[in-house]
Design a protein around this motif. Structure first.
Motif, PDB file in Angstrom:
ATOM      1  N   ARG A  65       8.028  23.194  16.411  1.00  0.00           N
ATOM      2  CA  ARG A  65       8.148  22.278  17.536  1.00  0.00           C
ATOM      3  C   ARG A  65       6.977  21.308  17.455  1.00  0.00           C
ATOM      4  O   ARG A  65       5.814  21.738  17.415  1.00  0.00           O
ATOM      5  N   VAL A  66       7.253  20.015  17.394  1.00  0.00           N
ATOM      6  CA  VAL A  66       6.201  19.009  17.321  1.00  0.00           C
ATOM      7  C   VAL A  66       5.742  18.707  18.746  1.00  0.00           C
ATOM      8  O   VAL A  66       6.532  18.278  19.593  1.00  0.00           O
ATOM      9  N   ASP A  67       4.460  18.966  19.009  1.00  0.00           N
ATOM     10  CA  ASP A  67       3.937  18.848  20.374  1.00  0.00           C
ATOM     11  C   ASP A  67       2.588  18.133  20.357  1.00  0.00           C
ATOM     12  O   ASP A  67       1.550  18.744  20.093  1.00  0.00           O
ATOM     13  N   SER A  68       2.600  16.836  20.645  1.00  0.00           N
ATOM     14  CA  SER A  68       1.358  16.059  20.636  1.00  0.00           C
ATOM     15  C   SER A  68       0.481  16.402  21.832  1.00  0.00           C
ATOM     16  O   SER A  68      -0.690  16.011  21.880  1.00  0.00           O
ATOM     17  N   GLY A  69       1.023  17.146  22.805  1.00  0.00           N
ATOM     18  CA  GLY A  69       0.229  17.574  23.946  1.00  0.00           C
ATOM     19  C   GLY A  69      -0.696  18.730  23.619  1.00  0.00           C
ATOM     20  O   GLY A  69      -1.650  18.996  24.349  1.00  0.00           O
ATOM     21  N   ALA A  70      -0.419  19.426  22.530  1.00  0.00           N
ATOM     22  CA  ALA A  70      -1.270  20.544  22.092  1.00  0.00           C
ATOM     23  C   ALA A  70      -2.223  20.045  21.010  1.00  0.00           C
ATOM     24  O   ALA A  70      -1.804  19.364  20.071  1.00  0.00           O
ATOM     25  N   LYS A  71      -3.483  20.382  21.130  1.00  0.00           N
ATOM     26  CA  LYS A  71      -4.461  19.923  20.148  1.00  0.00           C
ATOM     27  C   LYS A  71      -4.275  20.624  18.800  1.00  0.00           C
ATOM     28  O   LYS A  71      -4.144  19.991  17.756  1.00  0.00           O
ATOM     29  N   THR A  72      -4.241  21.956  18.825  1.00  0.00           N
ATOM     30  CA  THR A  72      -4.196  22.741  17.595  1.00  0.00           C
ATOM     31  C   THR A  72      -2.794  23.281  17.349  1.00  0.00           C
ATOM     32  O   THR A  72      -2.093  23.645  18.287  1.00  0.00           O
ATOM     33  N   MET A 102     -11.052  29.919  22.429  1.00  0.00           N
ATOM     34  CA  MET A 102     -10.341  30.161  23.681  1.00  0.00           C
ATOM     35  C   MET A 102      -9.275  29.078  23.810  1.00  0.00           C
ATOM     36  O   MET A 102      -9.578  27.883  23.842  1.00  0.00           O
ATOM     37  N   ILE A 103      -8.021  29.502  23.837  1.00  0.00           N
ATOM     38  CA  ILE A 103      -6.894  28.576  23.906  1.00  0.00           C
ATOM     39  C   ILE A 103      -6.142  28.826  25.212  1.00  0.00           C
ATOM     40  O   ILE A 103      -5.861  29.970  25.572  1.00  0.00           O
ATOM     41  N   LYS A 104      -5.798  27.745  25.918  1.00  0.00           N
ATOM     42  CA  LYS A 104      -5.017  27.864  27.143  1.00  0.00           C
ATOM     43  C   LYS A 104      -3.540  27.725  26.794  1.00  0.00           C
ATOM     44  O   LYS A 104      -3.117  26.743  26.195  1.00  0.00           O
ATOM     45  N   SER A 105      -2.733  28.734  27.167  1.00  0.00           N
ATOM     46  CA  SER A 105      -1.304  28.725  26.865  1.00  0.00           C
ATOM     47  C   SER A 105      -0.573  27.782  27.817  1.00  0.00           C
ATOM     48  O   SER A 105      -1.149  27.244  28.766  1.00  0.00           O
ATOM     49  N   SER A 106       0.734  27.623  27.565  1.00  0.00           N
ATOM     50  CA  SER A 106       1.556  26.752  28.405  1.00  0.00           C
ATOM     51  C   SER A 106       1.652  27.267  29.839  1.00  0.00           C
ATOM     52  O   SER A 106       1.976  26.524  30.759  1.00  0.00           O
ATOM     53  N   THR A 107       1.374  28.573  30.023  1.00  0.00           N
ATOM     54  CA  THR A 107       1.408  29.150  31.372  1.00  0.00           C
ATOM     55  C   THR A 107       0.066  29.033  32.078  1.00  0.00           C
ATOM     56  O   THR A 107      -0.083  29.488  33.213  1.00  0.00           O
ATOM     57  N   GLY A 108      -0.922  28.429  31.385  1.00  0.00           N
ATOM     58  CA  GLY A 108      -2.224  28.210  31.996  1.00  0.00           C
ATOM     59  C   GLY A 108      -3.207  29.342  31.807  1.00  0.00           C
ATOM     60  O   GLY A 108      -4.307  29.320  32.355  1.00  0.00           O
ATOM     61  N   GLY A 145       0.632  20.694  16.320  1.00  0.00           N
ATOM     62  CA  GLY A 145      -0.178  19.978  17.299  1.00  0.00           C
ATOM     63  C   GLY A 145      -0.654  18.617  16.815  1.00  0.00           C
ATOM     64  O   GLY A 145      -0.431  18.221  15.662  1.00  0.00           O
ATOM     65  N   ARG A 146      -1.376  17.900  17.701  1.00  0.00           N
ATOM     66  CA  ARG A 146      -1.729  16.499  17.408  1.00  0.00           C
ATOM     67  C   ARG A 146      -2.787  16.350  16.314  1.00  0.00           C
ATOM     68  O   ARG A 146      -2.847  15.311  15.663  1.00  0.00           O
ATOM     69  N   GLU A 147      -3.623  17.402  16.085  1.00  0.00           N
ATOM     70  CA  GLU A 147      -4.598  17.303  14.985  1.00  0.00           C
ATOM     71  C   GLU A 147      -3.886  17.143  13.647  1.00  0.00           C
ATOM     72  O   GLU A 147      -4.356  16.418  12.763  1.00  0.00           O
ATOM     73  N   ALA A 148      -2.753  17.816  13.494  1.00  0.00           N
ATOM     74  CA  ALA A 148      -1.988  17.708  12.241  1.00  0.00           C
ATOM     75  C   ALA A 148      -1.271  16.368  12.137  1.00  0.00           C
ATOM     76  O   ALA A 148      -0.987  15.884  11.034  1.00  0.00           O
ATOM     77  N   LEU A 149      -0.964  15.763  13.285  1.00  0.00           N
ATOM     78  CA  LEU A 149      -0.216  14.504  13.299  1.00  0.00           C
ATOM     79  C   LEU A 149      -1.118  13.285  13.120  1.00  0.00           C
ATOM     80  O   LEU A 149      -0.668  12.249  12.620  1.00  0.00           O
ATOM     81  N   ASP A 192      -3.243  10.231  12.300  1.00  0.00           N
ATOM     82  CA  ASP A 192      -3.347   9.338  11.136  1.00  0.00           C
ATOM     83  C   ASP A 192      -2.279   9.611  10.079  1.00  0.00           C
ATOM     84  O   ASP A 192      -2.407   9.163   8.929  1.00  0.00           O
ATOM     85  N   ARG A 193      -1.245  10.373  10.474  1.00  0.00           N
ATOM     86  CA  ARG A 193      -0.157  10.658   9.525  1.00  0.00           C
ATOM     87  C   ARG A 193       1.213  10.283  10.095  1.00  0.00           C
ATOM     88  O   ARG A 193       2.036   9.703   9.389  1.00  0.00           O
ATOM     89  N   TYR A 194       1.455  10.665  11.350  1.00  0.00           N
ATOM     90  CA  TYR A 194       2.813  10.534  11.893  1.00  0.00           C
ATOM     91  C   TYR A 194       2.805   9.945  13.306  1.00  0.00           C
ATOM     92  O   TYR A 194       1.829  10.085  14.058  1.00  0.00           O
ATOM     93  N   MET A 195       3.917   9.305  13.630  1.00  0.00           N
ATOM     94  CA  MET A 195       4.245   8.939  15.004  1.00  0.00           C
ATOM     95  C   MET A 195       5.457   9.753  15.416  1.00  0.00           C
ATOM     96  O   MET A 195       6.396   9.905  14.631  1.00  0.00           O
ATOM     97  N   VAL A 196       5.455  10.293  16.654  1.00  0.00           N
ATOM     98  CA  VAL A 196       6.529  11.188  17.085  1.00  0.00           C
ATOM     99  C   VAL A 196       7.608  10.403  17.823  1.00  0.00           C
ATOM    100  O   VAL A 196       7.321   9.634  18.749  1.00  0.00           O
ATOM    101  N   ASN A 197       8.861  10.596  17.390  1.00  0.00           N
ATOM    102  CA  ASN A 197      10.020  10.104  18.133  1.00  0.00           C
ATOM    103  C   ASN A 197      10.693  11.328  18.769  1.00  0.00           C
ATOM    104  O   ASN A 197      11.438  12.038  18.098  1.00  0.00           O
ATOM    105  N   PRO A 198      10.421  11.586  20.056  1.00  0.00           N
ATOM    106  CA  PRO A 198      10.920  12.823  20.669  1.00  0.00           C
ATOM    107  C   PRO A 198      12.440  12.882  20.796  1.00  0.00           C
ATOM    108  O   PRO A 198      13.007  13.949  21.051  1.00  0.00           O
ATOM    109  N   ALA A 199      13.116  11.737  20.608  1.00  0.00           N
ATOM    110  CA  ALA A 199      14.582  11.711  20.712  1.00  0.00           C
ATOM    111  C   ALA A 199      15.256  12.127  19.405  1.00  0.00           C
ATOM    112  O   ALA A 199      16.476  12.315  19.361  1.00  0.00           O
ATOM    113  N   GLU A 200      14.475  12.297  18.343  1.00  0.00           N
ATOM    114  CA  GLU A 200      15.032  12.622  17.022  1.00  0.00           C
ATOM    115  C   GLU A 200      14.573  14.009  16.580  1.00  0.00           C
ATOM    116  O   GLU A 200      13.560  14.528  17.044  1.00  0.00           O
ATOM    117  N   SER A 201      15.319  14.586  15.634  1.00  0.00           N
ATOM    118  CA  SER A 201      14.936  15.855  15.014  1.00  0.00           C
ATOM    119  C   SER A 201      15.079  15.732  13.507  1.00  0.00           C
ATOM    120  O   SER A 201      15.944  14.996  13.013  1.00  0.00           O
TER     121      SER A 201
END
Length: 458
Positions: free
Chosen positions: A28-35, A80-86, A124-128, A130-139
């Motif tokens: 799952r490509v998630d630019s909201g997650a850092k790692t 220390m990583i904060k999950s989607s549930t906080g 996460g966005r660290e991997a993206l 300077d390499r990719y732009m995300v189009n969330p409408a595509e897979s």
């Protein structure tokens, strides 16, 4: 890097990890997650010289625990990583090359338990950057694999087996029903193991939950569990079933369904709510209104049931109002919960047991109470015979099993002047009486239902 040089990536993509030995994993490509993170279990830190490394297992394909890959990578951090549930938790971080299409680059991965997530990996966005732009409408803008191509990639990892591995979770291997289920499973080429409910124990852990058995054997290779839980161990048995379910094992009856069926008051409330006709039933806490409670169910004779009775035990016929009042108040004086139910005189000591498997009535029998008894029960001397049920009775049996969400159920029906009435639903119905009365191989029907559920073909 300018925007026009960035490649477009979709909201989900296939990744490949050469050094980890993972031929394909959907992320799952998630630019909201850092790692980025990857599903990992049985995580162990080891030393290689002066460096710390991590050994871990990955189930790369969602809903397929039969493939487990053993991976190793160098440990670079603990964060220390904060999950989607906080909720914040410490996770181990490794670094390894990842391949997306024609691009290969190093990536940091946190090792996380993603068993409940739709994707086994998050990019996460660290991997993206300077390499990719995300189009969330595509897979799959980078690369897409068909299910056939994924099967081919994982063909070397598929375990060769001729049948399923099934656990029969019960208490007594010598019972007719349990022996018949074992015979039926083996006859169809499956491996079936008897597990005593009280000899299994569990490890509750976010990273590596387990079920162990007598002496420390880890139970982690079952495809399905057939629960045959006796009332005395309902609480513990249901806890084990939930744990098997958490591990991705198919349970023929769920813990929730079994618990509902064992709570006669709750089950009766569900039946009433879903317009399933039952004998008029009363329930009260205080002895102050015993007389009105008796009147409410049309007076004596009436039935008094312990809430957790089974196989006809804990069921009393009170033939007069005075007797009913005495029995009810006696039970209440020792804080025992009971149901009071109208007596269907015209049934003449007969009822019908319908055996339901996955939304189908596979067999029906009529039970006749022994002379002098009011309740038809084979365990207490009743006689059974084959019977053809009506369309209305069949509909009632199927609806009752469905309301409780039971894949396997023994549904007891009584014929009255008002039409068929539901008596109760058993989540661990016995096979001996109904197989002998009807000549049908019900144990085989239960195994066939598991095969269909797991899409197994021999």
């Amino acid at each position: 890097m300018t925007l026009n040089k960035l490649r477009i990536i979709g909201s989900e993509e296939w990744c490949f990890f050469d050094q980890l030995g993972i031929p394909a994993i959907k992320a799952r490509v998630d630019s909201g997650a850092k790692t980025s993170s990857i599903q990992a279990t049985n995580i162990k830190v080891i030393n290689k010289g002066v460096q710390e490394w991590v050994k871990f297992e990955v189930n790369p394909l969602q809903e397929n625990r039969s493939i487990t890959l053993n991976c190793e990578a160098r440990l670079i951090d603990r964060r220390m990583i904060k999950s989607s549930t906080g909720i914040s938790e410490e996770r181990l971080v490794v670094k390894t090359p990842v391949t997306l299409g024609n691009d290969t680059f190093d990536i940091e991965l946190t090792l996380a338990n993603r068993d409940t997530m739709e994707y086994r990996m998050l990019l996460g966005r660290e991997a993206l950057m300077d390499r990719y732009m995300v189009n969330p409408a595509e897979s799959y803008k980078i690369q897409h694999f068909t299910s056939e191509e994924i099967d081919l990639k994982y063909k070397p990892f598929f375990k060769q087996k001729t049948g399923l591995k099934i656990a029969l979770l019960a208490s007594n291997p010598q019972l007719y029903s349990n022996k018949r289920i074992i015979e039926a499973a083996e006859a169809r080429g499956h491996e079936i193991v008897f597990l005593n409910v009280e000899l299994a124990y569990m490890k509750l852990d976010a990273h590596s939950p387990e079920i162990r058995y007598r002496g420390g054997n880890i139970l982690n290779e079952f495809d399905a569990v057939i629960p045959r839980i006796k009332p005395a161990v309902t609480f513990y048995g249901c806890a084990l079933i939930r744990q098997f379910d958490n591990l991705g094992v198919y349970c023929q009856n769920t813990a929730e369904a079994i618990s509902q069926s064992r709570d006669k008051l709750f089950a009766s409330q569900l039946f009433s709510k879903n317009d399933i006709h039952i004998p008029i039933t009363g329930f009260a806490k205080s002895p102050m209104d015993t007389k009105d409670l008796i009147k409410m169910v049309n007076g004596a004779p009436l039935i008094i049931k312990l809430l957790e009775s089974t196989q006809g035990k804990g069921v009393v016929l009170a033939e007069t109002n005075k007797a009913a009042e005495s029995v009810i108040n006696a039970f209440k004086s020792v804080n025992t919960n009971i149901l009071v139910q109208e007596f269907i005189k015209e049934a003449n000591g007969q009822d019908i047991r319908c055996f339901v498997v996955n939304g189908k009535v596979v067999a029906s029998m009529q039970r006749q109470a022994e002379k002098g008894e009011f309740r038809a029960n084979i365990h207490q001397g009743g006689k059974a015979s084959i019977i053809k049920i009506t369309a209305e009775e069949k509909k009632l049996a199927l609806k009752a099993a469905k309301v409780l969400n039971l894949a396997v159920a023994g549904v007891d029906i009584i014929r009255s002047n008002k039409g068929p009435l539901l008596l109760e639903v058993n989540s661990s119905p016995g096979l001996e009486g109904i197989e002998n009365a009807t000549g049908k191989d019900i144990a085989n029907e239960m195994i066939l239902a598991i095969e269909r559920k797991l899409k197994f073909s021999s």
